[in-house]
Design a protein around this motif. Structure first.
Motif, PDB file in Angstrom:
ATOM      1  N   THR A  42       0.789  -1.135  -0.045  1.00 42.78           N
ATOM      2  CA  THR A  42      -0.179  -0.128   0.028  1.00 42.78           C
ATOM      3  C   THR A  42       1.065   1.300  -0.001  1.00 42.78           C
ATOM      4  O   THR A  42       0.455   2.333  -0.729  1.00 42.78           O
ATOM      5  CB  THR A  42      -0.931  -0.080   1.389  1.00 42.78           C
ATOM      6  N   ALA A  43       1.878   1.339   0.685  1.00 37.74           N
ATOM      7  CA  ALA A  43       2.698   2.425   0.905  1.00 37.74           C
ATOM      8  C   ALA A  43       3.359   2.772  -0.569  1.00 37.74           C
ATOM      9  O   ALA A  43       3.296   4.192  -0.790  1.00 37.74           O
ATOM     10  CB  ALA A  43       3.632   2.358   2.064  1.00 37.74           C
ATOM     11  N   VAL A  44       4.131   1.792  -0.865  1.00 32.78           N
ATOM     12  CA  VAL A  44       4.893   1.778  -2.316  1.00 32.78           C
ATOM     13  C   VAL A  44       3.824   2.596  -3.335  1.00 32.78           C
ATOM     14  O   VAL A  44       4.034   3.403  -4.212  1.00 32.78           O
ATOM     15  CB  VAL A  44       5.742   0.729  -2.677  1.00 32.78           C
ATOM     16  N   ASN A  45       2.666   1.795  -3.505  1.00 35.52           N
ATOM     17  CA  ASN A  45       1.816   1.961  -4.480  1.00 35.52           C
ATOM     18  C   ASN A  45       1.179   3.317  -4.593  1.00 35.52           C
ATOM     19  O   ASN A  45       0.854   4.162  -5.300  1.00 35.52           O
ATOM     20  CB  ASN A  45       0.835   0.920  -4.827  1.00 35.52           C
ATOM     21  N   THR A  46       0.856   3.695  -3.029  1.00 36.94           N
ATOM     22  CA  THR A  46       0.158   4.949  -2.769  1.00 36.94           C
ATOM     23  C   THR A  46       1.119   6.030  -3.398  1.00 36.94           C
ATOM     24  O   THR A  46       0.820   7.082  -4.142  1.00 36.94           O
ATOM     25  CB  THR A  46      -0.069   5.253  -1.428  1.00 36.94           C
ATOM     26  N   TYR A  47       2.312   5.916  -3.032  1.00 43.49           N
ATOM     27  CA  TYR A  47       3.481   7.118  -3.549  1.00 43.49           C
ATOM     28  C   TYR A  47       3.598   6.976  -4.934  1.00 43.49           C
ATOM     29  O   TYR A  47       3.561   8.072  -5.502  1.00 43.49           O
ATOM     30  CB  TYR A  47       4.919   6.594  -2.973  1.00 43.49           C
ATOM     31  N   LEU A  48       3.600   5.814  -5.616  1.00 48.61           N
ATOM     32  CA  LEU A  48       3.700   5.840  -7.030  1.00 48.61           C
ATOM     33  C   LEU A  48       2.614   6.638  -7.801  1.00 48.61           C
ATOM     34  O   LEU A  48       2.816   7.255  -8.732  1.00 48.61           O
ATOM     35  CB  LEU A  48       3.990   4.517  -7.614  1.00 48.61           C
ATOM     36  N   ILE A  49       1.456   6.273  -7.153  1.00 49.51           N
ATOM     37  CA  ILE A  49       0.292   6.802  -7.834  1.00 49.51           C
ATOM     38  C   ILE A  49       0.182   8.312  -7.506  1.00 49.51           C
ATOM     39  O   ILE A  49      -0.193   9.253  -8.640  1.00 49.51           O
ATOM     40  CB  ILE A  49      -1.015   6.137  -7.154  1.00 49.51           C
ATOM     41  N   ASP A  50       0.410   8.732  -6.334  1.00 48.19           N
ATOM     42  CA  ASP A  50       0.371  10.266  -5.978  1.00 48.19           C
ATOM     43  C   ASP A  50       1.475  10.888  -6.897  1.00 48.19           C
ATOM     44  O   ASP A  50       1.342  11.970  -7.198  1.00 48.19           O
ATOM     45  CB  ASP A  50       0.840  10.281  -4.541  1.00 48.19           C
ATOM     46  N   GLN A  51       2.569  10.408  -7.213  1.00 46.66           N
ATOM     47  CA  GLN A  51       3.812  10.938  -8.002  1.00 46.66           C
ATOM     48  C   GLN A  51       3.330  10.867  -9.444  1.00 46.66           C
ATOM     49  O   GLN A  51       4.024  11.443 -10.444  1.00 46.66           O
ATOM     50  CB  GLN A  51       4.910  10.235  -7.731  1.00 46.66           C
ATOM     51  N   GLY A  52       2.275  10.230  -9.799  1.00 45.88           N
ATOM     52  CA  GLY A  52       1.883  10.109 -11.351  1.00 45.88           C
ATOM     53  C   GLY A  52       2.599   9.037 -12.117  1.00 45.88           C
ATOM     54  O   GLY A  52       2.424   9.017 -13.127  1.00 45.88           O
ATOM     55  N   ALA A  53       3.412   8.318 -11.456  1.00 42.43           N
ATOM     56  CA  ALA A  53       4.074   7.445 -12.071  1.00 42.43           C
ATOM     57  C   ALA A  53       3.292   6.050 -12.579  1.00 42.43           C
ATOM     58  O   ALA A  53       3.500   5.401 -13.388  1.00 42.43           O
ATOM     59  CB  ALA A  53       5.308   6.813 -11.332  1.00 42.43           C
ATOM     60  N   LEU A  54       2.350   5.663 -11.505  1.00 43.29           N
ATOM     61  CA  LEU A  54       1.535   4.551 -11.812  1.00 43.29           C
ATOM     62  C   LEU A  54       0.262   4.825 -11.933  1.00 43.29           C
ATOM     63  O   LEU A  54      -0.384   5.474 -11.238  1.00 43.29           O
ATOM     64  CB  LEU A  54       1.744   3.568 -10.402  1.00 43.29           C
ATOM     65  N   ASN A  55      -0.422   4.235 -13.124  1.00 40.89           N
ATOM     66  CA  ASN A  55      -1.768   4.346 -13.016  1.00 40.89           C
ATOM     67  C   ASN A  55      -2.362   2.719 -13.094  1.00 40.89           C
ATOM     68  O   ASN A  55      -2.223   1.930 -14.083  1.00 40.89           O
ATOM     69  CB  ASN A  55      -2.130   4.862 -14.637  1.00 40.89           C
ATOM     70  N   ILE A  56      -3.177   2.422 -12.094  1.00 41.15           N
ATOM     71  CA  ILE A  56      -3.473   1.314 -11.731  1.00 41.15           C
ATOM     72  C   ILE A  56      -4.525   0.474 -12.654  1.00 41.15           C
ATOM     73  O   ILE A  56      -4.616  -0.630 -12.897  1.00 41.15           O
ATOM     74  CB  ILE A  56      -3.584   1.022 -10.168  1.00 41.15           C
ATOM     75  N   GLU A  57      -5.368   1.729 -13.393  1.00 42.96           N
ATOM     76  CA  GLU A  57      -6.394   1.295 -13.951  1.00 42.96           C
ATOM     77  C   GLU A  57      -6.178   0.723 -15.440  1.00 42.96           C
ATOM     78  O   GLU A  57      -6.648  -0.217 -16.043  1.00 42.96           O
ATOM     79  CB  GLU A  57      -7.401   2.131 -14.046  1.00 42.96           C
ATOM     80  N   VAL A  58      -5.160   1.802 -16.004  1.00 48.25           N
ATOM     81  CA  VAL A  58      -5.034   1.506 -17.484  1.00 48.25           C
ATOM     82  C   VAL A  58      -3.577   1.535 -17.724  1.00 48.25           C
ATOM     83  O   VAL A  58      -3.163   1.537 -19.093  1.00 48.25           O
ATOM     84  CB  VAL A  58      -5.733   2.580 -18.436  1.00 48.25           C
ATOM     85  N   GLY A  59      -2.437   1.792 -16.987  1.00 40.50           N
ATOM     86  CA  GLY A  59      -1.175   1.757 -17.133  1.00 40.50           C
ATOM     87  C   GLY A  59      -0.739   0.649 -18.083  1.00 40.50           C
ATOM     88  O   GLY A  59      -0.979  -0.395 -17.544  1.00 40.50           O
ATOM     89  N   ALA A  60       0.312   0.859 -18.969  1.00 43.95           N
ATOM     90  CA  ALA A  60       0.639   0.009 -19.589  1.00 43.95           C
ATOM     91  C   ALA A  60       1.933  -1.047 -18.715  1.00 43.95           C
ATOM     92  O   ALA A  60       2.013  -2.192 -19.270  1.00 43.95           O
ATOM     93  CB  ALA A  60       1.622   0.440 -20.876  1.00 43.95           C
ATOM     94  N   VAL A  61       2.276  -0.598 -17.659  1.00 50.54           N
ATOM     95  CA  VAL A  61       3.429  -1.332 -16.909  1.00 50.54           C
ATOM     96  C   VAL A  61       2.762  -1.457 -15.448  1.00 50.54           C
ATOM     97  O   VAL A  61       2.051  -0.584 -14.710  1.00 50.54           O
ATOM     98  CB  VAL A  61       4.424  -0.543 -16.735  1.00 50.54           C
ATOM     99  N   ILE A  62       3.009  -2.477 -14.986  1.00 50.32           N
ATOM    100  CA  ILE A  62       2.492  -2.883 -13.564  1.00 50.32           C
ATOM    101  C   ILE A  62       3.669  -3.436 -12.686  1.00 50.32           C
ATOM    102  O   ILE A  62       4.422  -4.109 -13.387  1.00 50.32           O
ATOM    103  CB  ILE A  62       1.129  -3.842 -13.599  1.00 50.32           C
ATOM    104  N   GLY A  63       3.745  -3.431 -11.501  1.00 53.54           N
ATOM    105  CA  GLY A  63       4.730  -4.016 -10.440  1.00 53.54           C
ATOM    106  C   GLY A  63       4.019  -5.443  -9.976  1.00 53.54           C
ATOM    107  O   GLY A  63       2.945  -5.252  -9.339  1.00 53.54           O
ATOM    108  N   LEU A  64       4.826  -6.633 -10.354  1.00 53.11           N
ATOM    109  CA  LEU A  64       4.547  -7.711  -9.554  1.00 53.11           C
ATOM    110  C   LEU A  64       5.746  -7.856  -8.472  1.00 53.11           C
ATOM    111  O   LEU A  64       6.893  -8.160  -8.804  1.00 53.11           O
ATOM    112  CB  LEU A  64       4.745  -8.993 -10.507  1.00 53.11           C
ATOM    113  N   VAL A  65       5.240  -8.332  -7.324  1.00 50.93           N
ATOM    114  CA  VAL A  65       6.137  -8.813  -6.146  1.00 50.93           C
ATOM    115  C   VAL A  65       6.827 -10.113  -6.389  1.00 50.93           C
ATOM    116  O   VAL A  65       5.955 -11.189  -6.611  1.00 50.93           O
ATOM    117  CB  VAL A  65       5.225  -8.785  -4.949  1.00 50.93           C
ATOM    118  N   VAL A  66       7.950 -10.171  -6.611  1.00 53.72           N
ATOM    119  CA  VAL A  66       8.630 -11.480  -6.607  1.00 53.72           C
ATOM    120  C   VAL A  66       9.286 -11.844  -5.532  1.00 53.72           C
ATOM    121  O   VAL A  66       9.781 -13.251  -5.385  1.00 53.72           O
ATOM    122  CB  VAL A  66       9.524 -11.321  -7.908  1.00 53.72           C
TER     123      VAL A  66
END
Length: 143
Positions: A42-66
């Motif tokens: 939640t913390a990392v994705n909130t930061y990325l969304i707030d900074q405009g880097a991550l679009n969880i709905e339509v962004g071409a790139v997503i992060g997977l936890v490995v």
């Protein structure tokens, strides 16, 4: 092998406030260990969304936890407010290693700390892709 020690608040650059929830507690009266991983994500994705880097709905790139791990130093319980601090330990071509810590609101040392690695992939193919510039620009200052 010595036992890890909790990191101080000063070891982290970004903090995301999170309110614990009733369902976070387990039958022993504290936040269940698996819930800390949710706080990290939640913390990392909130930061990325707030900074405009991550679009969880339509962004071409997503992060997977490995990979992920956590060490616990003291319990946290509902209804506490917490702050998750994080930093970037490694910024690769398509992956990022985040180091994170859960702090009670205003506390000087971590109640728990850990890490996780995101591999950034194409949303459709799920194949690794080079970290887009928008991600790199908001993560480089944290490394």
């Amino acid at each position: 092998m010595s036992r890890p020690q909790p990191l101080p608040r000063s070891a982290f650059q970004v903090f995301v406030p999170i309110t614990t929830r009733w369902m976070d507690n387990d039958v022993y009266g504290h936040v269940n260990n698996v819930t800390y991983y949710s706080y990290f994500d939640t913390a990392v994705n909130t930061y990325l969304i707030d900074q405009g880097a991550l679009n969880i709905e339509v962004g071409a790139v997503i992060g997977l936890v490995v990979e992920t791990g956590c060490q616990y130093f003291e319990p946290v319980s509902f209804p506490e407010n917490i702050e998750v601090g994080f930093r970037v330990a490694h910024l690769g071509n398509s992956s990022v290693r985040y180091e994170l810590a859960v702090f009670r609101q205003g506390a000087s040392s971590a109640a728990a700390q850990g890490h996780f690695i995101h591999v950034y992939v194409d949303r459709q193919t799920r194949r690794p892709v080079a970290l887009p510039g928008a991600f790199r620009s908001v993560l480089e200052p944290l490394s």
